[in-house]
Write a protein that holds these residues in place. Sequence first.
Motif, PDB file in Angstrom:
ATOM      1  N   ARG A  96       0.826  -1.209   0.000  1.00  0.00           N
ATOM      2  CA  ARG A  96       0.000   0.000   0.000  1.00  0.00           C
ATOM      3  C   ARG A  96       0.861   1.261   0.000  1.00  0.00           C
ATOM      4  N   ALA A  97       1.975   1.212   0.739  1.00  0.00           N
ATOM      5  CA  ALA A  97       2.877   2.370   0.791  1.00  0.00           C
ATOM      6  C   ALA A  97       3.519   2.614  -0.573  1.00  0.00           C
ATOM      7  N   LEU A  98       3.909   1.517  -1.248  1.00  0.00           N
ATOM      8  CA  LEU A  98       4.521   1.651  -2.565  1.00  0.00           C
ATOM      9  C   LEU A  98       3.509   2.194  -3.576  1.00  0.00           C
ATOM     10  N   GLU A  99       2.265   1.717  -3.493  1.00  0.00           N
ATOM     11  CA  GLU A  99       1.210   2.251  -4.355  1.00  0.00           C
ATOM     12  C   GLU A  99       1.047   3.761  -4.147  1.00  0.00           C
ATOM     13  N   GLY A 100       1.081   4.178  -2.884  1.00  0.00           N
ATOM     14  CA  GLY A 100       0.937   5.598  -2.577  1.00  0.00           C
ATOM     15  C   GLY A 100       2.080   6.426  -3.134  1.00  0.00           C
ATOM     16  N   ASP A 101       3.309   5.888  -3.018  1.00  0.00           N
ATOM     17  CA  ASP A 101       4.478   6.618  -3.530  1.00  0.00           C
ATOM     18  C   ASP A 101       4.401   6.761  -5.054  1.00  0.00           C
ATOM     19  N   LEU A 102       4.052   5.672  -5.730  1.00  0.00           N
ATOM     20  CA  LEU A 102       3.968   5.708  -7.186  1.00  0.00           C
ATOM     21  C   LEU A 102       2.843   6.635  -7.651  1.00  0.00           C
ATOM     22  N   SER A 103       1.717   6.588  -6.965  1.00  0.00           N
ATOM     23  CA  SER A 103       0.593   7.456  -7.320  1.00  0.00           C
ATOM     24  C   SER A 103       0.973   8.920  -7.176  1.00  0.00           C
ATOM     25  N   ALA A 104       1.700   9.240  -6.097  1.00  0.00           N
ATOM     26  CA  ALA A 104       2.118  10.626  -5.869  1.00  0.00           C
ATOM     27  C   ALA A 104       3.117  11.070  -6.936  1.00  0.00           C
ATOM     28  N   ALA A 105       4.026  10.167  -7.313  1.00  0.00           N
ATOM     29  CA  ALA A 105       5.053  10.518  -8.296  1.00  0.00           C
ATOM     30  C   ALA A 105       4.460  10.735  -9.683  1.00  0.00           C
ATOM     31  N   LEU A 106       3.480   9.917 -10.066  1.00  0.00           N
ATOM     32  CA  LEU A 106       2.897   9.999 -11.404  1.00  0.00           C
ATOM     33  C   LEU A 106       1.702  10.946 -11.481  1.00  0.00           C
ATOM     34  N   GLY A 107       1.100  11.224 -10.345  1.00  0.00           N
ATOM     35  CA  GLY A 107      -0.114  12.032 -10.364  1.00  0.00           C
ATOM     36  C   GLY A 107      -1.312  11.262 -10.866  1.00  0.00           C
ATOM     37  N   MET A 108      -1.240   9.932 -10.858  1.00  0.00           N
ATOM     38  CA  MET A 108      -2.316   9.058 -11.311  1.00  0.00           C
ATOM     39  C   MET A 108      -2.448   7.881 -10.350  1.00  0.00           C
ATOM     40  N   LYS A 109      -3.607   7.264 -10.303  1.00  0.00           N
ATOM     41  CA  LYS A 109      -3.820   6.153  -9.393  1.00  0.00           C
ATOM     42  C   LYS A 109      -3.058   4.924  -9.863  1.00  0.00           C
TER      43      LYS A 109
END
Length: 298
Positions: free
Chosen positions: A251-264
């Motif tokens: 879940r933390a990795l999903e959050g980091d990637l979402s923040a970096a890309l600006g997409m879910k």
Amino acid sequence: MAGSKKPRGLGRGLSALMSDVQPEETREGGAGPRRPDLLVPIEKLVANPNQPRRRFAPEHLQELTNSVREKGVIQPLIVRPKDGGLYEIVAGERRWRAAQAAQLHEIPVLVREFDDVEVLEVAIIENIQRADLNPIEEAAGYRQLMDNFGHTQEKLAEALGKSRSHIANLMRLMNLPEDVQEFLREGLLSAGHARALITSENASELAKKVVKEGLSVRATEALVKREQAAVDAPAARLKPRKTEEKDADTRALEGDLSAALGMKVSLAHQNGTESGSLTVRYETLEELDSLCALLSNT
């Protein structure tokens, strides 16, 4: 055409091409119309077979014919010499057609030694300057430059003063059903309507509804979303619910990637293996363009 040429930058450079297609009222110093190189018998001119503009609205052509009949052709056509003493029109076919209808015998021209690539570039530039191309014609012109001469979307965007997303979005319009493209050519749909319809598997029927009801772009986007929701609903009911909870690290990795890309971003790791899947969800075509640019390092 010069299909065997290696990919290269656009023509001789846009500054050289633009100097030939700049409308007379915007020329430096306001010196008025540019003096023609010569007057050519109207029967010595031939149309460019690769002219990106395919439609000439009869009412607009009639207005121009009336003006030409009264005042003549004020702005010279740009042409290049052909065999047999003929000249191929590079820019100004509409003026040539109006001059024919007005029964003129001669027409002023600027003669330029353009190659095949530059002819297409100038034709596109002139039409875009005058906002004369419909979205399908503009996209087809870009497609010609890419397919025949190896130009990239990045080079086209830079040379024509357009954003890469503008070029990419127009190119996608070529994937629409032919009847939807015809609505665009006729001006019954805008490019915004068409972009909303691209993602639909039922674009033809939805386009007819949009035209019939005169829906706005925003209403069209909502219509497409409702249709997609209706398609997804049965599949969602049949899809088994996942009983496994994602661990905190995932879940933390999903959050980091979402923040970096600006997409879910969603990660699905297969237990007991080192494989899985990563899903990136975009909400607009602009977000997809940004993701493609990021992945291709452009």
